[in-house]
Scaffold this motif. Structure first.
Motif, mmCIF file in Angstrom:
data_model
loop_
_atom_site.group_PDB
_atom_site.id
_atom_site.type_symbol
_atom_site.label_atom_id
_atom_site.label_comp_id
_atom_site.label_asym_id
_atom_site.label_seq_id
_atom_site.Cartn_x
_atom_site.Cartn_y
_atom_site.Cartn_z
ATOM 1 N N SER A 130 0.841 -1.206 0.000
ATOM 2 C CA SER A 130 0.000 0.000 0.000
ATOM 3 C C SER A 130 0.876 1.256 0.000
ATOM 4 O O SER A 130 0.530 2.256 -0.639
ATOM 5 N N PHE A 131 2.015 1.195 0.677
ATOM 6 C CA PHE A 131 2.902 2.360 0.688
ATOM 7 C C PHE A 131 3.809 2.380 -0.538
ATOM 8 O O PHE A 131 4.189 3.453 -1.004
ATOM 9 N N GLN A 132 4.132 1.189 -1.042
ATOM 10 C CA GLN A 132 4.957 1.164 -2.258
ATOM 11 C C GLN A 132 4.225 1.856 -3.406
ATOM 12 O O GLN A 132 4.779 2.731 -4.073
ATOM 13 N N ILE A 133 2.970 1.455 -3.609
ATOM 14 C CA ILE A 133 2.239 2.029 -4.752
ATOM 15 C C ILE A 133 1.958 3.515 -4.514
ATOM 16 O O ILE A 133 2.050 4.324 -5.438
ATOM 17 N N TYR A 134 1.671 3.858 -3.266
ATOM 18 C CA TYR A 134 1.434 5.273 -2.970
ATOM 19 C C TYR A 134 2.702 6.098 -3.219
ATOM 20 O O TYR A 134 2.656 7.138 -3.888
ATOM 21 N N CYS A 135 3.820 5.624 -2.677
ATOM 22 C CA CYS A 135 5.064 6.401 -2.812
ATOM 23 C C CYS A 135 5.573 6.386 -4.249
ATOM 24 O O CYS A 135 6.137 7.371 -4.721
ATOM 25 N N ASP A 136 5.375 5.285 -4.933
ATOM 26 C CA ASP A 136 5.821 5.190 -6.319
ATOM 27 C C ASP A 136 5.052 6.184 -7.191
ATOM 28 O O ASP A 136 5.623 6.976 -7.930
ATOM 29 N N PHE A 137 3.731 6.148 -7.050
ATOM 30 C CA PHE A 137 2.886 6.950 -7.919
ATOM 31 C C PHE A 137 2.872 8.420 -7.500
ATOM 32 O O PHE A 137 3.023 9.326 -8.330
#
Lengths: 288, 511
Positions: free
Chosen positions: B265-272
């Motif tokens: 959930s944080f990977q996709i948030y931080c990535d995007f």
């Protein structure tokens, strides 16, 4: 103009802070009880030198020392490839009296590991061999280490050194039992082991260098979970290739343990399995 | 070309002197050529697609405008550039066909959605059709084409479509300059992964030359650094842990999988959102303003709030061009539920040609519907038991976050589906693995170093985000030079110490 000076100042602050922090972290690494800090800190003298990847951690030092009465030092690390293992072993042989025995798990010749190699940037200023290896194989990473002192500590090796600052890593071992559900699915899993001529050459060099110093080198294949050795491709090819390259026999323990409770997963015996494995090696005189 | 690469650093070091060293049309040309180089670096062949799409949409805009005011438009064309004169004549010729404005819009939509459908969904629909036919006992004889998905097609297609629709709705005047329009579509900071910038929000900004402004430059630079922190230090650092979890979920215990899902959930948030921050920052350095794309979405107290905080440019696009035209919430409860579901299903499909993405959209649609049903009852219950506001907020935030996590499991598994794996089986294994509670202790977690590092960085992120929203200072727009010096230095040190420099592509490139 003041904005340009601000950016000049920013650069100066960033570089100075980076170097200062780098010095502070280096002193922490040097003071650590982690295996490579001890190796390069001059406090790793041993009678038995152990070498391998994560499977080499199965050489459970406290038990070997208890049974043999000899001092051990383990250079193994998760995913350690033989080219890095060679640099570490030759550094050891340069700095310390030759150990009586060198025990190597040959699956360390499985594959190269650039990510882990980059992690050894933390120690590369203390090892010409590591520095040359990183510079040749990962020039960008090496340059990164030149530009930023902090970047040299941006890896798991440093984190482990930090976590072992006041705590020995001699008992580092997978200490759990394989989940029953996973154990039951062994036939559905495979491990594509690679026979890597370059890494076998590195192993040959290690054996030759140790042999030249009078070290008794023993090569082994550590145990796999019952039924999993059959799922590891090219295991016999690797054994034959290593025997041909080094001229030394390989003691194959890949199918030596049959109790599922001896394993933490398919690839790694746990503490109980490790002790059983060490007993077997002692019985076969692979260990004194 | 990705932002987190040495190539991009060289690119940007060459771009900015050229950009600020030119004026007027020459500057626009610099932007356009630079953007095409940026895009073509990935695969130059797909430049033809973006150029064709751009020219066609611009011309459809001209055609619609010609229908509205033939004399005025013709006069502007005749007095314009050679390109404008050519398209003016072409439009005058096709104007003779007496097509309705609506028909022209349909042509435009068909072209855009046709490209999107062909490149993104052809394989998906062909495979599903083949599977259906096989179910009936017939073996289809056709061979499925393996079509490469052009990077950013979903983003620039939506951007382009918004222009034509706005011109059709008479909310935006037709843009006479093809050069400006092409630059708007292709502008490199937002080209491949948004934010989806609308013509109405951007074209007017190109009407004047932006002067170099130190305040904008510094503020943009801060935003870029913050974006890199999110992408390189957080998203790329925790990505290996997440990949491991979803590659073989059956080999891990409950706690390990739960951490994997939280990390995702944080990977996709931080990535995007990291990409969006970099894009917004670069645009700010150039003198432009892009719309915000994220506002601390995991602090949402409801799903309708979540969608005003997550991928704002897409959700507002879907709201304005799909949900409201469908009737929005104007025609009673059932119609509202239907419109919510349809919008979210299409939003899911927009992300990728896999049923797991559709199911992700379905789940969010369901959440929105359930929120409309359960929300008022929960509020009256909270009032009747005199639940303190803080506790009420905490329960709401926690509930929304946990349900979002469940949906993320399917979303992440969708990427496995795109790579040829079984997305639903993976999602099932992850969710059942967590629910089994076997190995639900931190000691059963493998790679504890990655976990500790990940939580440390996520903690830092949340601290800054809470500070941004709750306190009176804003890390991204610090004006005081001394404070800015400290913040920039800290960000650069953190990047050197925690960053993952593998030049990993941004997740949303695949969409």
């Amino acid at each position: 103009m003041k904005h340009i000076w601000w950016y000049v100042l920013l650069l100066a602050v960033v570089v100075a802070g980076d170097r200062l922090a780098g010095c502070a972290l280096k002193s922490q690494v040097s003071a650590s009880a982690f295996r490579y800090s001890r190796l390069y800190g001059g406090v790793a003298e041993a009678d038995i030198l152990l070498l391998g990847n994560s499977r080499g951690l199965t050489f459970y030092q406290p038990y070997i020392e208890e049974k043999t009465g000899l001092k051990t030092f383990n250079l193994s690390y998760n995913g350690l490839p033989m080219d890095v293992a060679k640099a570490l072993t030759l550094d050891y042989l340069d700095h310390y009296p030759a150990p009586k025995r060198l025990l190597i798990d040959i699956t360390t010749c499985d594959r190269t590991n650039d990510e882990l190699l980059a992690g050894f940037l933390t120690y590369s200023d203390q090892s010409f061999r590591l520095d040359t290896l990183i510079r040749g194989r990962l020039p960008r990473v090496w340059r990164g280490g030149q530009v930023s002192a902090l970047f040299r500590f941006n890896n798991e090796i440093f984190q482990r050194a930090l976590s072992h600052r006041r705590r020995s890593d001699a008992d580092w071992l997978l200490d759990r039992s394989i989940p029953p559900q996973l154990a039951a699915s062994v036939a559905q899993h495979n491990y594509p082991l690679e026979v890597h001529p370059y890494l076998i050459e590195q192993l040959r060099d290690v054996c030759a260098a140790a042999g030249a110093k009078g070290v008794d080198v023993r090569l082994v294949i550590s145990p796999y979970f019952p039924g999993f050795a059959e799922r590891v491709s090219h295991l016999d090819d690797l054994k034959k290739a290593v025997e041909a390259a080094t001229g030394l026999p390989v003691s194959d323990y890949s199918r030596a343990l049959s109790d599922p409770a001896d394993f933490g997963d398919f690839m790694h015996p746990n503490k109980k399995g490790s002790q059983a494995y060490i007993d077997l090696m002692r019985k076969d005189a692979v260990l004194p | 070309m990705v932002f987190n690469s040495l190539t991009f650093l060289i690119f940007i070091l060459l771009f900015f002197p050229l950009y600020f060293g030119t004026k007027g049309r020459m500057r626009t040309w610099v932007c356009l050529v630079a953007s095409y180089i940026f895009y073509g670096w990935w695969d130059w062949r797909f430049l033809s697609l973006i150029v064709f799409s751009t020219v066609m949409d611009w011309w459809f805009g001209l055609w619609i405008s010609y229908n509205d005011a033939p004399e005025e438009t013709r006069e502007r064309c005749e007095n314009g550039s050679l390109v404008l004169q050519f398209f003016g004549r072409l439009t005058r010729w096709v104007h003779g066909l007496q097509l309705q404005r609506r028909t022209i819009l349909v042509f435009s939509m068909a072209m855009n959605l046709g490209f999107l459908g062909f490149f993104k969904y052809f394989g998906f629909f062909a495979d599903n059709l083949a599977a259906m036919i096989r179910e009936m006992g017939i073996t289809p004889s056709w061979t499925t084409l393996h079509i490469i998905l052009p990077v950013g097609i979903s983003f620039y297609t939506f951007q382009s479509m918004s222009y034509t629709i706005d011109v059709y709705r008479r909310e935006l005047p037709w843009e006479p300059s093809l050069l400006k329009f092409a630059t708007f579509i292709a502008l490199f900071p937002q080209l491949v992964a948004g934010p989806i910038v609308r013509a109405a929000d951007f074209l007017y900004q190109m009407s004047e030359d932006k002067r170099f402004d130190w305040n904008r430059w510094n503020s943009g630079m801060g935003r870029v650094l913050w974006g890199f922190f999110k992408k390189i230090a957080i998203a790329d650092s925790i990505a290996p842990f997440v990949d491991q979890c979803f590659a073989a979920p059956e080999t891990f215990g409950s706690m390990h999988l739960l951490i994997g899902v939280v990390f995702y959930s944080f990977q996709i948030y931080c990535d995007f959102s990291g990409y969006s921050d970099i894009a917004i920052g670069l645009a700010r350095m150039m003198g432009y303003t892009f719309p915000e794309n994220f506002r601390t979405p995991y602090f949402s107290k409801s799903f309708s709030e979540f969608w005003t905080r997550w991928h704002i440019s897409l959700s507002s696009w879907l709201r304005d061009y799909l949900y409201i035209p469908l009737g929005g919430n104007r025609n009673g409860k059932l119609s509202t539920y239907k419109n919510n579901m349809l919008t979210m299903l299409l939003g899911g499909l927009w992300h990728g040609a896999n049923w797991a993405f559709v199911f992700w959209g379905f789940l969010h649609g369901m959440y929105l519907v359930l929120q409309r049903i359960v929300g008022p009852r929960w509020r009256s219950l909270a009032r009747s038991i005199r639940l303190p506001r803080l506790a009420d907020d905490a329960v709401s935030i926690f509930t929304v976050y946990v349900l979002t996590l469940v949906a993320w499991v399917f979303f992440r598994s969708g990427s496995i589906g795109l790579a040829g794996g079984d997305s639903f089986a993976t999602a099932g294994k992850v969710l059942s693995g967590i629910a089994s509670l076997e190995g639900f202790s931190f000691s059963a977690v493998i790679n504890k170093f990655q976990v500790i590092k990940g939580f440390l960085l996520i903690g830092a992120l949340l601290f800054v985000e809470i500070s941004n929203t709750r306190m009176r200072w804003n890390v991204r727009q610090v004006e005081q030079p001394a404070l800015r010096l400290i913040l920039f230095s800290v960000l650069l040190w953190v990047l050197a110490f925690f960053g993952s420099f593998g030049a990993n592509a941004f997740i949303y490139f695949q969409f």
